[in-house]
Write a protein that holds these residues in place. Structure first.
Motif, short mmCIF file in Angstrom:
data_model
loop_
_atom_site.label_atom_id
_atom_site.label_comp_id
_atom_site.label_asym_id
_atom_site.label_seq_id
_atom_site.Cartn_x
_atom_site.Cartn_y
_atom_site.Cartn_z
N GLY A 161 -129.84 7.91 -31.63
CA GLY A 161 -131.06 8.70 -31.87
C GLY A 161 -132.05 7.95 -32.73
O GLY A 161 -131.85 6.79 -33.08
N THR A 162 -133.12 8.67 -33.07
CA THR A 162 -134.20 8.10 -33.88
C THR A 162 -134.49 9.03 -35.04
O THR A 162 -134.53 10.25 -34.87
CB THR A 162 -135.48 7.92 -33.03
N VAL A 163 -134.70 8.44 -36.23
CA VAL A 163 -135.06 9.23 -37.42
C VAL A 163 -136.24 8.57 -38.12
O VAL A 163 -136.39 7.34 -38.08
CB VAL A 163 -133.89 9.38 -38.41
N GLU A 164 -137.07 9.39 -38.73
CA GLU A 164 -138.13 8.90 -39.60
C GLU A 164 -137.50 8.54 -40.93
O GLU A 164 -136.65 9.28 -41.44
CB GLU A 164 -139.19 9.99 -39.83
N VAL A 165 -137.89 7.38 -41.50
CA VAL A 165 -137.36 7.00 -42.80
C VAL A 165 -138.50 6.66 -43.75
O VAL A 165 -139.54 6.17 -43.33
CB VAL A 165 -136.37 5.81 -42.71
N GLY A 166 -138.29 6.97 -45.00
CA GLY A 166 -139.22 6.66 -46.07
C GLY A 166 -138.44 6.55 -47.36
O GLY A 166 -137.20 6.61 -47.36
N PRO A 167 -139.12 6.38 -48.48
CA PRO A 167 -138.44 6.19 -49.76
C PRO A 167 -137.38 7.26 -50.02
O PRO A 167 -137.63 8.45 -49.88
CB PRO A 167 -139.57 6.27 -50.78
N GLY A 168 -136.18 6.79 -50.35
CA GLY A 168 -135.07 7.69 -50.65
C GLY A 168 -134.18 8.00 -49.47
O GLY A 168 -133.07 8.53 -49.66
#
Length: 109
Positions: free
Chosen positions: A68-75
Motif C-alpha cells: 500500500g501507500t501512506v503519506e509520511v511527514g515528521p514523526g
C-alpha cells in the motif's frame, strides 16, 4: 553508549545522485542510517533483505510499498518487512529519514 550526533540531519545528495544514505552505526544485529531525498527527487532503492523501520525527521512524501501507500511527514514511523518492494514518491519537501535495519543492512545477502 554512543551518541549519533549527525543522525537525522539533512545532507543534500552529491550532483548526479538521487539521494544520500549515510550509515551512522553498525553492529551485527542493527544498523542505523540517515536517508535524504530532495523535494521532487526520485527514490531508486530496491527491496532489502533485512527488516526496516523508517522514522521521518523532516519533509513530506508518500511511501509506496507492495502492501500500500501512506503519506509520511515528521514523526511518522513505518515498518517495512524484508523483501517488500518500497520507495518514497511525491517528495514534496526535502526528506530526512532515520533508517533502522535489523539485522544490520546487507548481512542477509
Amino acid at each position: 553508549m554512543e551518541v549519533l550526533s549527525n543522525a537525522g540531519r539533512y545532507t543534500p545528495p552529491d550532483p548526479g545522485q538521487d539521494g544520500r544514505y549515510t550509515e551512522e552505526l553498525r553492529v551485527p544485529d542493527l544498523s542505523v542510517g540517515t536517508y535524504c531525498l530532495p523535494a521532487g527527487g526520485v527514490d531508486t532503492q530496491r527491496p532489502h533483505t533485512e527488516d526496516e523501520v523508517y522514522v521521518v525527521v523532516s519533509g513530506r512524501a508518500r511511501l509506496t510499498a507492495d502492501s500500500g501507500t501512506v503519506e509520511v511527514g515528521p514523526g511518522a514511523v513505518v515498518f517495512v518487512p524484508a523483501g517488500e518492494g518500497h520507495r518514497f514518491t511525491d517528495i514534496a519537501e526535502d526528506l530526512t529519514v532515520l533508517v533502522f535495519f535489523g539485522p544490520a543492512e546487507y548481512t542477509r545477502r
